[in-house]
Design a protein around this motif. Structure first.
Motif, PDB file in Angstrom:
ATOM      1  N   ASP A 300      -0.441  11.884   5.873  1.00 44.78           N
ATOM      2  CA  ASP A 300      -0.592  10.721   6.758  1.00 44.78           C
ATOM      3  C   ASP A 300      -2.041  10.519   7.191  1.00 44.78           C
ATOM      4  O   ASP A 300      -2.468   9.388   7.433  1.00 44.78           O
ATOM      5  N   ASP A 301      -2.797  11.620   7.312  1.00 46.24           N
ATOM      6  CA  ASP A 301      -4.197  11.487   7.721  1.00 46.24           C
ATOM      7  C   ASP A 301      -4.972  10.715   6.658  1.00 46.24           C
ATOM      8  O   ASP A 301      -5.751   9.809   6.970  1.00 46.24           O
ATOM      9  N   PHE A 304      -3.997   7.153   6.624  1.00 48.97           N
ATOM     10  CA  PHE A 304      -4.538   6.447   7.785  1.00 48.97           C
ATOM     11  C   PHE A 304      -5.949   5.932   7.477  1.00 48.97           C
ATOM     12  O   PHE A 304      -6.282   4.784   7.742  1.00 48.97           O
ATOM     13  N   TYR A 305      -6.800   6.807   6.890  1.00 49.53           N
ATOM     14  CA  TYR A 305      -8.153   6.376   6.525  1.00 49.53           C
ATOM     15  C   TYR A 305      -8.090   5.157   5.603  1.00 49.53           C
ATOM     16  O   TYR A 305      -8.846   4.215   5.744  1.00 49.53           O
ATOM     17  N   GLN A 308      -6.658   1.857   7.254  1.00 50.30           N
ATOM     18  CA  GLN A 308      -7.586   1.356   8.272  1.00 50.30           C
ATOM     19  C   GLN A 308      -8.861   0.773   7.643  1.00 50.30           C
ATOM     20  O   GLN A 308      -9.755   0.339   8.353  1.00 50.30           O
ATOM     21  N   GLN A 327       1.123  -2.618   5.140  1.00 54.58           N
ATOM     22  CA  GLN A 327       0.319  -2.130   6.269  1.00 54.58           C
ATOM     23  C   GLN A 327      -1.142  -2.551   6.210  1.00 54.58           C
ATOM     24  O   GLN A 327      -1.800  -2.633   7.234  1.00 54.58           O
TER      25      GLN A 327
END
Lengths: 539, 265
Positions: A300-301, A304-305, A308, A327
Motif C-alpha cells: 500500500d505504501d 500510495f506514492y 498520489q 483512484q
C-alpha cells in the motif's frame, strides 16, 4: 423536579424508544419475508452465497452483476456475496467451514490446505469432463468444460488430490504502470520504454526533472511486495544459460532445484559466477531508481506514492488495474516490462525476450460440501465458468478473462499473456525461503546509493550455502512426505477399481493419474536427498 | 486390472457404507478412513485389516509405532491370503514400501527382494508393476559406484518382460530413462526409453510435457534429429499455449534438416 423523578422519566423514555425500535425491526423482517414469499407465489426463496477476499474495485460489482443475471435466469434464487478482508479471510474461512456455515461457493487460496480442501469442498472433476450447459448456443456448446478455459482449467486442478476443485475466473499478468501526465511533463511525449536501456534512461530523466523542478518524483515506486516481482524477472534473464548447463531437464522442470543445488555444492557455480554478477548489476540498476528503503515498505505504501502522483512507474498485476484507474487523478499507461534483450548493455547473458512466467488462470472458486443447495450451487459455479458469466465478470472487474472467446475490457487488453519469449533461468532464492531471506537481508547493500554488487556479495557469501542447505532439509522432508502420502491413496484406489461399480471409472482415472504423479514424486524426493547430501558434504 | 475377491456388486449396492473408508482414504482423509475401518465391522476381516494397514501408514502424527502396526496388519493379510487374491500382492507391495521408505532404519535389501518376487507373480496390476520402477530407484540412489549401478540397471532392463499394463510400462521406461541420464549412462538408450514411455500414453498433460521437453533436448544433444523433432512437436501440438512454447519453437527451428528416415513412431 427532583433528580430522581427526572431519571425515572428519562429511563422510561429510553426504554420506550428501545421497544419501538425493536418492534419496527421485527415488523420489517416479517414484511420482507412476506414480500419475498409472495413474489415467488408462496415458494420460499433459495439463497446462494459466494465468499471471497477480493475487495479490489469492480470485484463486488462483478459478483453482484453475475448474481442478478443468475437470479433472472433462475426465479426463486437469490445470490449474495460475502466479501471478507484479506487479512482475516483465513480465520473467517476455517470458522465457517468447521461450523458448517460456509457459503456455497468460496474463493480458493488463502487459508486452504489440501486436507481442508478434501474435507470441506466437493471435487468437480466430473463437471470438468462434461460440457457446460450454460455454453449452449455458443461455439463452446458440447465442448468439455476444461477445454473451454485458456489454460485447460489447470488453475483449478490440485495435483496432490488428483481432482479439479475450482473454476478459475481470470488470467493475471504483471505489467509496468505509468503516470502518463507525468511522463509527458518529464519527456515531452508519452512513449513507453521498449528496452531496458530506455527504462533506465527514463528513470534518469525523472530524477533530473525532480532535481530541476524541486518536485519530489520517485522514478519507480518500490515495496517488498512490488519490487521482487520486477527484480526477480530481471535477474533470471541472465541465468538461463547457466541453468541449462547445470540441468539436462532445465526446460522441463525449471528451476530444476536439485541440479542447481548439486552444482553449487560441486562448485560449478557460485554467487560470484559471471551470470549472477550480471543479474545483480541489473538489479542495482533498477533498484537505484526506487525510493530509499523500499524493501521495508508494504504494497500500500508503494501504491500510495503512485496514485498520489509522486512516482512515475510502479510494477503490479492486472488485479490492480481498476482500483488504480478509479483512484488516480491522471491518465494511466500500462505496458510490458522492458526486460533486457540480447546485446543490451548490462545484460551480456540474455538469450532472448522474457515471457510472462505463466499463463495459468487463477482466482478460482470452489463448491463447499456444506452447501444446502448443491445442485443450484453447482449451476452457479458453472455459470461463473460459462462464456456469458465470465464476460460479465470481465466487463465489471476489468480483469483479463479465463474463458475462450471472452473479450477482455479495454483496460484489460494490455494484460493479455505475452508468450513470445523465454522463461529465463533461476534466482538466488531457487531453493526456498531461507535463501530468499539471506538475499533480502543483503539487498540494501546492492541498491543503496553507496552500495555495490561487491558489497552485496560480501554480505551474502557467509550465510548463503547454509541457507540453501536449510531449504533443502525442509524440501527433503516435504518431498518424502508428499510421496508417502500418495501410498494410502494408491492402495485405496487399487482396491476400489473394479469393486465399486458406482465409482469404478472415477477411481480408475484417478489411479492412472496417481501412478504417474507418485512415481515422479518418489523419484524427486530421492533426488532431493542426494542433493542435500552433496550440500552437507560441501560444508 | 485386478480381479477382485470379496462382496459382489449386488451386495455392495445394498451396503453403500462398504466403500466409505476406501473413498475417504482415496481422498486423503486418512484419519476419517482409519476410524471408519476401525468402526465398520460389516467389512470382510482381511479387507478391513488391509484398510487399517494402509491408513496407519499415513495417520498423523506418523510415528514408528503406527508404522510397525501397519506392517503387522499388512504382514497378517499377506500371510492369510495367496496369489492370485489381489489382497495378497497389494499387502506385500505396501509392506515393501514400509520397509524401504517409511520405517527406520530402512531395509532396502528386503524391499528389493519383495519387489522382485512381486513382479514374478505377474499380477497384471499397474500398482504392483510399480515395483519395477522402485527397483530402478533403489539402484540409482543406492550410493554404489557408477559401474555397479549401470550393471544393475542392465539387469533391471529384463524386468520389462514381466510388465503388461500401460501404466506399469510407461513408468518403467520413464524411470529407466531418468536413471540413465542421472548416472551418466547412455543418452541413446535414454531416448529409446522415452520413446517407449511415450507409446503408452499419458494421463496428465503436465507430466507428458515435462517428458517431451527433456526427451527432445536429449535427442537433439546426440544428433537424433527426428526423435527431437517428434518430441518437440508433440509438446507444441498438445500444449501450444504453454509458456515454454516459444523456446520449443526456437529449438525445433534450430534442428538441422532430416537426412535419414524418421526413427520415431
Amino acid at each position: 423536579m427532583s433528580d430522581t423523578r427526572r431519571d425515572v422519566i428519562l429511563n422510561t423514555i429510553g426504554f420506550g424508544l428501545l421497544i419501538v425500535c425493536f418492534a419496527v425491526a421485527l415488523g420489517r423482517i416479517a414484511w420482507l419475508r412476506a414480500a419475498r414469499a409472495s413474489a415467488q407465489d408462496g415458494q420460499p426463496v433459495v439463497t446462494l452465497r459466494i465468499g471471497h477476499w477480493q475487495l479490489e474495485s469492480g470485484l463486488r460489482e462483478a459478483f453482484d452483476a453475475i448474481g442478478r443475471e443468475f437470479e433472472r435466469l433462475n426465479p426463486g434464487v437469490r445470490v449474495e456475496q460475502i466479501p471478507v478482508p484479506e487479512r482475516i479471510f483465513p480465520n473467517w474461512l476455517i470458522t465457517q467451514l468447521v461450523g458448517g456455515t460456509a457459503p456455497d461457493l468460496i474463493a480458493l487460496g488463502y487459508g486452504l490446505t489440501e486436507e481442508r480442501l478434501a474435507r470441506f469442498f466437493l471435487p468437480i472433476s466430473d463437471l470438468a469432463d462434461r460440457p457446460n450447459p450454460w455454453n449452449a448456443g455458443t461455439d463452446l456448446e458440447g465442448v468439455p468444460l476444461r477445454e473451454t478455459f485458456l489454460d485447460g482449467m489447470d488453475g483449478g486442478y490440485f495435483p496432490a488430490l488428483l481432482e479439479f476443485y475450482g473454476v478459475p475466473l481470470a488470467v493475471h499478468t504483471i505489467r509496468m504502470y505509468y503516470n502518463l501526465d507525468l511522463l509527458r511533463e518529464i519527456t515531452g511525449e508519452e512513449k513507453l520504454p521498449a528496452t531496458f536501456a530506455e527504462l533506465l534512461e527514463l528513470a534518469k530523466k525523472a530524477e533530473d526533472f525532480s532535481r530541476r523542478t524541486g518536485r519530489p518524483v520517485i522514478p519507480i515506486a518500490g515495496s517488498k511486495y512490488n519490487s521482487p516481482i520486477l527484480m526477480g524477472r530481471l535477474f533470471v534473464s541472465q541465468t538461463e544459460g547457466l541453468g541449462e548447463r547445470l540441468a539436462y531437464d532445465f526446460l522441463a522442470n525449471r528451476p530444476s532445484q536439485t541440479f542447481i543445488a548439486e552444482g553449487l555444492a560441486a562448485g560449478l557455480w557460485s554467487v560470484d559466477s559471471a551470470e549472477v554478477r550480471a543479474g545483480l548489476s541489473l538489479l542495482r540498476a533498477a533498484g537505484r531508481h526506487m525510493q530509499a528503503g523500499f524493501m521495508q515498505l508494504m504494497r500500500d505504501d508503494a501504491m500510495f506514492y503512485f496514485v498520489q502522483g509522486k512516482a512515475l512507474m510502479i510494477t503490479t498485476g492486472s488485479w490492480d488495474v481498476k482500483s488504480v484507474t478509479t483512484q488516480v487523478p491522471f491518465r494511466l499507461g500500462v505496458g510490458r516490462i522492458p526486460y533486457p534483450l540480447p546485446g543490451e548493455p548490462l545484460a551480456p547473458y540474455s538469450l532472448g525476450p522474457i515471457a510472462d512466467p505463466s499463463n495459468l488462470a487463477s482466482s478460482a472458486f470452489g463448491l463447499t460440501r456444506s452447501s444446502k443447495h448443491p445442485e443450484l450451487a453447482k449451476s452457479l459455479l458453472l455459470f461463473l465458468a460459462s462464456r456469458r458469466g465470465n464476460q460479465i465478470f470481465a466487463d465489471h472487474s476489468e480483469w483479463p478473462p479465463s474463458v475462450l472467446g471472452v473479450k477482455p475490457s479495454k483496460l484489460a487488453e494490455p494484460f493479455a499473456p505475452f508468450l513470445q519469449g523465454r522463461l529465463g533461468g533461476f534466482g538466488l532464492d531457487f531453493s526456498g525461503p531461507d535463501a530468499r531471506r539471506e538475499v533480502n537481508i543483503a539487498i540494501n547493500r546492492l541498491v543503496s546509493p553507496q552500495g555495490s554488487v561487491e558489497a552485496f556479495l560480501d554480505a551474502l557469501r557467509p550465510g548463503y550455502l547454509s541457507a540453501v542447505r536449510a531449504d533443502f532439509q525442509r524440501l527433503s522432508r516435504s518431498s518424502v512426505s508428499a510421496a508417502q502420502r500418495f501410498d494410502t491413496t494408491m492402495g485405496a484406489l487399487a482396491w476400489m477399481v473394479g469393486k465399486d461399480e458406482r465409482g469404478a471409472a472415477a477411481a480408475a482415472r484417478k489411479l492412472e493419474e496417481l501412478l504417474q504423479t507418485q512415481n515422479g514424486a518418489d523419484y524427486f524426493s530421492r533426488r532431493v536427498a542426494q542433493a542435500l547430501q552433496a550440500l552437507e558434504e560441501a560444508r | 486390472m485386478l480381479a477382485v475377491a470379496g462382496p459382489t456388486a449386488a451386495e455392495l449396492s445394498q451396503k453403500p457404507e462398504a466403500f466409505a473408508g476406501w473413498e475417504q482414504a482415496a481422498s486423503l482423509l486418512v484419519r476419517e478412513a482409519y476410524e471408519e475401518f476401525l468402526r465398520n465391522d460389516t467389512l470382510p476381516t482381511l479387507e478391513r485389516e488391509f484398510g487399517l494397514g494402509l491408513t496407519l501408514m499415513n495417520l498423523q502424527p506418523r510415528t514408528q509405532h503406527n508404522l510397525r502396526r501397519a506392517r503387522e496388519h499388512l504382514e497378517h493379510v499377506a500371510a492369510q491370503t495367496e496369489a492370485p487374491d489381489p489382497l495378497h500382492a497389494l499387502a506385500r507391495f505396501f509392506r515393501a514400501r514400509l520397509l524401504e521408505f517409511y520405517l527406520l532404519p530402512p531395509d532396502a535389501a528386503a524391499a528389493e527382494a519383495e519387489y522382485e518376487a512381486l513382479l514374478e507373480l505377474r499380477t497384471g496390476s499397474p500398482v504392483i508393476e510399480m515395483a519395477a520402477s522402485r527397483l530402478i530407484m533403489l539402484a540409482v540412489f543406492s550410493g554404489a559406484p557408477p559401474e555397479r549401478i549401470h550393471q544393475r540397471l542392465e539387469e533391471l532392463e529384463k524386468k520389462r518382460g514381466l510388465l503388461v499394463t500401460p501404466a506399469g510400462l510407461r513408468e518403467f521406461h520413464t524411470t529407466m530413462a531418468y536413471a540413465l541420464l542421472d548416472t551418466g549412462g547412455s543418452r541413446g538408450r535414454a531416448v529409446d526409453h522415452f520413446l517407449a514411455a511415450d507409446r503408452q500414453g499419458f494421463a496428465r498433460m503436465a507430466s507428458a510435457l515435462r517428458l517431451w521437453c527433456t526427451a527432445g533436448d536429449i535427442a537433439a544433444s546426440i544428433g537424433r534429429v527426428e526423435d527431437a523433432r517428434y518430441f518437440y512437436t508433440q509438446a507444441l501440438e498438445n500444449l501450444p499455449r504453454d509458456p515454454r512454447a516459444f523456446t520449443l519453437r526456437e529449438r525445433l527451428a534450430a534442428l538441422p534438416p532430416s537426412l535419414s528416415p524418421a526413427s520415431s513412431p
